[in-house]
Write an enzyme that holds these catalytic residues in place. Structure first.
Site, PDB file in Angstrom:
ATOM      1  N   GLY A 148      -6.367  -7.424  31.378  1.00 59.51           N
ATOM      2  CA  GLY A 148      -6.616  -8.317  30.033  1.00 59.51           C
ATOM      3  C   GLY A 148      -8.013  -8.917  30.428  1.00 59.51           C
ATOM      4  O   GLY A 148      -8.573  -8.922  29.112  1.00 59.51           O
ATOM      5  N   CYS A 199      -0.386  -8.879  43.706  1.00 59.65           N
ATOM      6  CA  CYS A 199      -1.930  -9.006  43.071  1.00 59.65           C
ATOM      7  C   CYS A 199      -2.166 -10.075  42.435  1.00 59.65           C
ATOM      8  O   CYS A 199      -1.411 -10.923  42.702  1.00 59.65           O
ATOM      9  CB  CYS A 199      -2.057  -7.573  42.327  1.00 59.65           C
ATOM     10  SG  CYS A 199      -3.880  -7.441  41.840  1.00 59.65           S
ATOM     11  N   ASP A 245      -1.471  -2.153  34.642  1.00 63.08           N
ATOM     12  CA  ASP A 245      -2.874  -1.883  34.163  1.00 63.08           C
ATOM     13  C   ASP A 245      -2.757  -0.969  32.900  1.00 63.08           C
ATOM     14  O   ASP A 245      -3.406  -0.600  31.950  1.00 63.08           O
ATOM     15  CB  ASP A 245      -3.670  -1.088  35.241  1.00 63.08           C
ATOM     16  CG  ASP A 245      -4.334  -2.363  35.935  1.00 63.08           C
ATOM     17  OD1 ASP A 245      -3.795  -2.915  36.812  1.00 63.08           O
ATOM     18  OD2 ASP A 245      -5.428  -2.466  35.693  1.00 63.08           O
TER      19      ASP A 245
HETATM   20  C1  RUB Z   1      -5.360  -6.121  38.724  1.00 62.85           C
HETATM   21  C2  RUB Z   1      -4.026  -5.767  38.532  1.00 62.85           C
HETATM   22  C3  RUB Z   1      -3.032  -6.578  37.739  1.00 62.85           C
HETATM   23  C4  RUB Z   1      -3.330  -5.982  36.234  1.00 62.85           C
HETATM   24  C5  RUB Z   1      -2.565  -6.664  35.161  1.00 62.85           C
HETATM   25  O1  RUB Z   1      -6.032  -5.122  39.522  1.00 62.85           O
HETATM   26  O2  RUB Z   1      -3.276  -4.871  39.065  1.00 62.85           O
HETATM   27  O3  RUB Z   1      -1.771  -6.473  38.029  1.00 62.85           O
HETATM   28  O4  RUB Z   1      -4.557  -5.603  35.947  1.00 62.85           O
HETATM   29  O5  RUB Z   1      -3.378  -8.050  35.173  1.00 62.85           O
HETATM   30  P1  RUB Z   1      -7.593  -5.239  39.838  1.00 62.85           P
HETATM   31  P2  RUB Z   1      -3.374  -9.104  33.811  1.00 62.85           P
HETATM   32  O6  RUB Z   1      -7.771  -6.749  40.586  1.00 62.85           O
HETATM   33  O7  RUB Z   1      -8.116  -4.091  40.764  1.00 62.85           O
HETATM   34  O8  RUB Z   1      -8.070  -5.527  38.629  1.00 62.85           O
HETATM   35  O9  RUB Z   1      -2.147  -9.462  33.572  1.00 62.85           O
HETATM   36  O10 RUB Z   1      -4.299 -10.128  34.148  1.00 62.85           O
HETATM   37  O11 RUB Z   1      -4.082  -8.096  32.654  1.00 62.85           O
END
Ligand code: RUB
Length: 312
Positions: A20, A124, A193
């Site tokens: 995001g 994560c 992602d």
């Molecule tokens: C981040 C990751 C997150 C998703 C969703 O990977 O896998 O779970 O991107 O995040 P990285 P959000 O650290 O390699 O970017 O909900 O904040 O979009």
């Protein structure tokens, strides 16, 4: 360095990370580029915007939120530079506001699935997943969190920091301890992602391990995903590219010298089959993964031909 190049660099080196955040930063970088291109020629303006699009597109390959955001911002039809500029600015602002509102809405929708006394495991750092947990906590539910470290980049520390600041009881565990703790868990909540047309989830490597352990223990597995995480290219059977990162994230260059014949693999993401996913919480509602096709075609309005044109 321009904001465009700075943003591209920060996405590449993961100073800006999380699907995001990457999408919003890229939208704002395009907006800034549109504002700063100094020309009266629409052709020159278009060419420079296209180059900016390509630069951002190539930063990280997996999070589909990035190309989706870029395409949304670049949907303009203008006969003058001024018109083009103002459409891009409006598109970028609308995307960023829409994206922030989507995360809030996902929090509200997802929090309904979290009951009092739940222990939630997450992996994560996902702002959308964290939003569900924080919203449930704010509504006075007595919950606790188990967060994985998320080697090698330790995004689990970011999650722990968010949870600690919010006052949510949290336990940090090794990635390899997921199955050991699963029996204590009431729900797994993770981010996304990308989501494919058949409802499979692409998220931080290790996510599929959580899903497998949750499936075995009959623990609900919930995904928090804005609809711009759904991948239109998968309508054509395209696979989502899994980013392979530098070996030095796994083993230091000094240690690598010690074993010159050693191969190191460092995929940043993995794929969780839809059959292990109970629910995807989006801003338009909580849906089973099987409804991904409906989201891509009916809600996002992607047609197969358009998805085809956008393959670079
Ligand atoms: C981040 C990751 C997150 C998703 C969703 O990977 O896998 O779970 O991107 O995040 P990285 P959000 O650290 O390699 O970017 O909900 O904040 O979009």
């Amino acid at each position: 360095m321009t904001i465009l190049h700075e943003t591209a660099e920060k996405i590449k080196n993961m100073e800006i990370r999380g699907a995001g955040r990457i999408a919003r930063a890229a939208a704002l970088a395009l907006k800034d580029e549109a504002k700063s291109i100094d020309t009266d020629s629409l052709d020159e303006f278009n060419a420079k915007m296209k180059a900016a699009y390509k630069l951002l597109y190539q930063t990280r390959p997996t999070a589909v939120s990035l190309p989706n955001a870029l395409r949304i911002v670049m949907r303009y039809k203008a006969s003058t530079v001024a018109e083009a500029r103002s459409q891009i600015i409006a598109n970028a602002d609308a995307f960023v506001t829409g994206s922030e509102n989507a995360v809030k809405r996902i929090g509200e929708i997802g929090a309904r699935r979290i009951k009092d006394d739940f222990t939630i495991m997450t992996h994560c750092n996902s702002s959308a997943a964290a939003q569900i947990i924080q919203t449930a906590f704010k509504s006075k539910k007595n919950i606790s969190v188990i967060a994985t470290e998320t080697r090698p980049r330790m995004q689990g520390y970011v999650t722990v920091d968010v949870m600690q600041k919010a006052g949510i009881p949290t336990t940090l565990i090794l990635d390899s301890a997921v199955r050991y703790f699963m029996k204590k868990v009431d729900a797994v909540v993770v981010g996304a992602d990308a989501i494919t047309v058949n409802g499979n989830l692409i998220n931080k490597v290790g996510t599929s391990q959580l899903a497998l352990a949750a499936h075995e223990a009959r623990v609900p597995f919930i995904v928090a995903a804005e609809t711009y995480k759904f991948s239109p290219r998968t309508l054509l059977g395209e696979l989502v590219e899994i980013e392979e990162r530098d070996p030095s994230e796994v083993l230091s260059p000094e240690m690598q010298k010690k074993w010159p014949n050693l191969k190191i693999a460092n995929p940043a993401f993995d794929i969780t089959p839809h059959s292990y996913i109970d629910l995807i919480c989006t801003e338009i509602g909580a849906i089973p993964p099987e409804m991904a096709y409906w989201v891509i075609t009916e809600k996002l309005g992607w047609e197969i031909e358009e998805a085809d044109e956008n393959i670079m």
